[in-house]
Design an enzyme around this catalytic site. Structure first.
Site, mmCIF file in Angstrom:
data_model
loop_
_atom_site.group_PDB
_atom_site.id
_atom_site.type_symbol
_atom_site.label_atom_id
_atom_site.label_comp_id
_atom_site.label_asym_id
_atom_site.label_seq_id
_atom_site.Cartn_x
_atom_site.Cartn_y
_atom_site.Cartn_z
ATOM 1 N N CYS A 85 0.877 -1.172 0.000
ATOM 2 C CA CYS A 85 0.000 0.000 0.000
ATOM 3 C C CYS A 85 0.907 1.211 0.000
ATOM 4 O O CYS A 85 1.599 1.473 0.985
ATOM 5 C CB CYS A 85 -0.923 0.015 1.219
ATOM 6 N N GLU B 252 -3.843 1.087 -6.389
ATOM 7 C CA GLU B 252 -2.923 0.029 -6.786
ATOM 8 C C GLU B 252 -2.808 0.071 -8.306
ATOM 9 O O GLU B 252 -3.701 0.586 -8.995
ATOM 10 C CB GLU B 252 -3.415 -1.348 -6.325
#
Length: 221
Positions: free
Chosen positions: A2, A103
């Site tokens: 992340c 992402e």
């Protein structure tokens, strides 16, 4: 992994969501591309009340020689195995408010950034751990790491990891510093339900940490 997320709500919305008193609340404005090494909003509990503040995104263990060894993510599977994470996991836990994360999805034309969020588009909480590092000159830096886990079905088509998002009903336990039993904490670290999440493609503009505007979250059509 992340490495980017958003928190586009107002400070007032944050205070209400986490039942925090406005006294000593930090300055906050909507953020559309939060990145590592920046100061980020976090929620802790002082034993009686939730408190909101800012920590540096990047956890550095106390024994490190410098800040170069900071870690932005901590794998849920190794929290009890790595000395950098074990004590923070048992004693120094926090919430990291967000309303989406990014992402990059592999495609035939390169990596496509995707914005991932709740169907409701409401605030949610990453499970975080924090630690304070003290330099040789006495400088103190308190940093935080986002716990990651295996992806749910929504995220698995994009990336092989996802941030650990706590269920709202589990946030109180996570913040309770008196809870230090791994058998109580580990069951909380499960991938968030895929049927409650959605995603869409956004501009590659989000790839540059200098860009922090609504353009970073605009859906590509």
């Amino acid at each position: 992994m992340c490495g980017r997320y958003t928190l586009t709500v107002t400070l007032e919305e944050l205070l209400l969501r986490y039942s925090v008193d406005s006294v000593n609340a930090p300055f906050h404005e909507p953020r559309y591309n939060i990145s590592p090494s920046q100061m980020v909003i976090t929620v802790l509990n002082d034993g009686q009340n939730n408190r909101i503040g800012k920590l540096k995104w990047g956890l550095t263990p106390p024994w490190a020689k410098d800040l170069k060894t900071s870690t932005i993510n901590a794998r849920a599977e190794t929290l009890l195995q790595k000395s950098s994470f074990k004590i923070p996991f048992l004693k120094k836990r926090c919430l990291i408010p967000a309303d989406s994360f990014f992402e990059w999805k592999p495609t035939a034309n390169g990596k496509q950034p995707m914005r991932i969020m709740m169907n409701s588009e409401e605030i949610f909480s990453f499970a975080g751990i924090y630690e304070t590092w003290t330099g040789s000159d006495g400088t103190k830096v308190s940093g935080v790491a986002v716990i990651t886990t295996e992806p749910n079905q929504t995220v698995s088509e994009i990336h092989n990891r996802m941030p650990l998002i706590l269920k709202p009903e589990d946030e109180k336990i996570w913040l309770d510093r008196t809870v230090q039993d791994p058998s109580v904490l580990m069951p909380l670290l499960q991938p968030y339900s895929a049927d409650q999440m959605k995603c869409y493609a956004v501009s590659t503009e989000v790839g540059n940490v200098k860009n922090d505007s609504k353009r970073c979250i605009k859906e590509l059509v």
